[in-house]
Design a protein around this motif. Structure first.
Motif: not given
Lengths: 165, 206
Positions: B1, B158, A67-68, A57-61, A51-52, B161-165, A64
């Motif tokens: 999360m 998009l 995705k990148y 640039i990920a800000r998720e804990s 997707m990216l 997408g940077q934050m989660g799914d 995944n």
């Protein structure tokens, strides 16, 4: 028509592998890139719906990896080797990376499709995996399907119908 | 999360009201355009997985007509106005008395008309929201596409997408009974916009 083949579905920001007489598919690729890896000898296939372009640039804990582009490529290779593929036999095909909408002022987000394609190629470089088929860009969505028996990548779009790589 | 897991029902209700006001105004605008009564559903506000979003409009491969606008201003986000092909053609027929040439092909004129309908509806959606929240929300020039729902909608995800799914989506469907036209408004505020919307409406932050 061939005998019914088992279908493995890969969702958005997801990856998977398939083997023997299975078919692996992902639907509705827009700016996302569908990257497939194939080991012709072991008849193993892998597919990532990316997707990216970069995990920077990920800000998720919980990252995944699928995705990148920069994380999906090594993870897909790892999964395929785990399934019995040989890393030095792998060949890549990719499709997607479109620009679904055209705007006057093209910001970086708007150019996400081409950037995804570039990042995938960059991520494949260190593994020396050749890209033997590519149908990227344009402004239309695609659904792709890789047949493990032949390694043929079938691509369908609304505007241009079906083609094979 | 996800950052949205902590949203209480109260906050989701606030977002429903946001959708209600926006889509209510847009439905009124559409009703005037078509000179027909338009019903709308109670907005659905859910945190949904990327894969499931396209299911709302018939699945990832379903061909839909979509007008996309980026929302600029205090609370940026993405907005889609999505209709089925059949509904799009019916709408063109009613509105412009265009004799529809073919079911799945669109002329420049038809594209332009649909794009303008999307523009008017999104404009009324956003201006009522801006009035309600006193935040500036400015739509960009609309862009139209006729393609697979999955390919179209992923473009609006998009930022999430940077934050989660998953993404928090405000979905309102509208219906026109007689000719069974159906469509959806999707408002997908950027992740950082939610706090701004809540703050503007006086919802206490946790």
């Amino acid at each position: 028509m061939t005998i019914e083949q088992k279908l493995v579905k890969v969702g958005m920001a997801d990856l998977g592998t398939a083997s023997e007489d299975e078919v692996i598919r992902t639907t509705g690729l827009g700016s996302c890139v569908g990257l497939t890896l194939y080991d012709p000898k072991a008849r193993l296939a892998g597919l990532a719906h990316i997707m990216l372009p970069t995990s920077a640039i990920a800000r998720e804990s919980n990252l995944n990896l699928a995705k990148y582009a920069d994380t999906a490529v090594p993870e897909l290779i790892r999964r395929m080797v785990l399934a019995g593929a040989s890393a030095n036999r792998l060949v890549a095909k990719m499709a997607g990376g479109a620009q679904m909408f055209v705007f006057a002022g093209q910001s970086d987000t708007m150019r996400i499709g081409p950037r995804n394609v570039e990042s995938c190629k960059l991520a494949l470089l260190p593994f020396a995996i050749p890209i033997i088929g590519e149908d990227t860009g344009g402004n239309y969505g695609r659904t792709i399907e890789l047949d493990c028996r032949s390694g043929i990548l079938a691509i369908r779009s609304v505007q241009y119908g079906a083609k094979e790589l | 999360m996800s950052m949205f897991d902590g949203f209480h029902d109260f906050k989701l209700d606030v977002l429903k009201e946001v959708g209600n006001i926006g889509a209510g105004n847009a439905a009124t605008a559409l009703s005037r355009l078509l000179d027909k009564p338009i019903d709308m559903t109670v907005p659905r506000v859910n945190l949904i997985q990327f894969d499931e979003i396209a299911e709302r409009v018939g699945g990832s491969e379903q061909v839909v007509v979509a007008v996309f606008l980026r929302v600029d201003g205090d609370a940026p986000g993405n907005m889609f106005f999505i209709i089925e092909q059949k509904s799009a053609k019916t709408m063109l027929n009613n509105l412009l008395s265009i004799k529809v040439a073919s079911e799945d092909h669109y002329t420049e004129m038809e594209y332009s008309a649909l794009s303008e309908i999307g523009n008017i509806l999104a404009g009324s959606y956003l201006s009522s929201l801006a009035d309600f929240t006193r935040l500036s929300m400015v739509p960009t020039v609309p862009s139209i596409a006729v393609d697979m729902a999955g390919a179209i909608l992923s473009f609006g995800l998009l930022q999430h997408g940077q934050m989660g799914d998953s993404a928090l989506l405000i979905d309102t469907a509208f219906l026109e009974g007689e000719e069974s036209m159906e469509g959806h408004f999707f408002l997908i505020p950027d992740p950082d916009s939610f706090e701004k919307i809540f703050r503007a409406l006086g919802v206490p932050s946790e």
